[in-house]
Design an enzyme around this catalytic site. Sequence first.
Site: not given
Length: 209
Positions: A8, A173
């Site tokens: 990410d 996350d």
Amino acid sequence: MIRNLIFDLGGVVIKLDQDEAIRRFHSLGIEDAREQMGVYGQTGIFLELERGDIDVETFCRKLAEQAHRENISYDEAQWGWLGYVKEVPAERLQNLLKLREKYNVFLLSNTNPLMMAWVDSPAFSGDGHPISYYFDRLYCSYGLHDYKPSLSIFKKVLEAEGLKAEECIFVDDGLKNVEAAEEVGMHGLHVAKDADWMDDLTAMLEKLA
């Protein structure tokens, strides 16, 4: 055997400051900026832009309508989005380069053209390199016309690269995003927002070796 690492962007490669981004859009006249700009995903026209449903010109026009202004420029809209960028830690970029010596390293991000115009430019890093310098390939939600945590966005990356899911680790996350990656067969590493992840990733790689 793990051959591929998929990361990410926000909260993993880049440290985030959501409050600053909200403050900037609020100053542009978007009174409900906090409601439209979620911690792990957008809503409204912000989501439409990141999913590729609308282009930047349309986003700016709709943004101006919400702000009751005649217009909002490209530069103003980009300034708002870049409020998210708190820091680009050099150590993380160097870790990505080290990982590329042994693994295929990809980016999969819910993001938009305004953000990526800066991220994939020499202004991104202190070394003058765009983010594409640190990855084998970049996959962005607006280009895929999809959005994490949908299962389909992960399948699109696997298909595009010809990857086996069980040979991939996905690092994010957002817990829902990690769970979606695991559902399609990838190994998932959930990290705390903005936390260093190299030690945890190294431990997982050793465990899966």
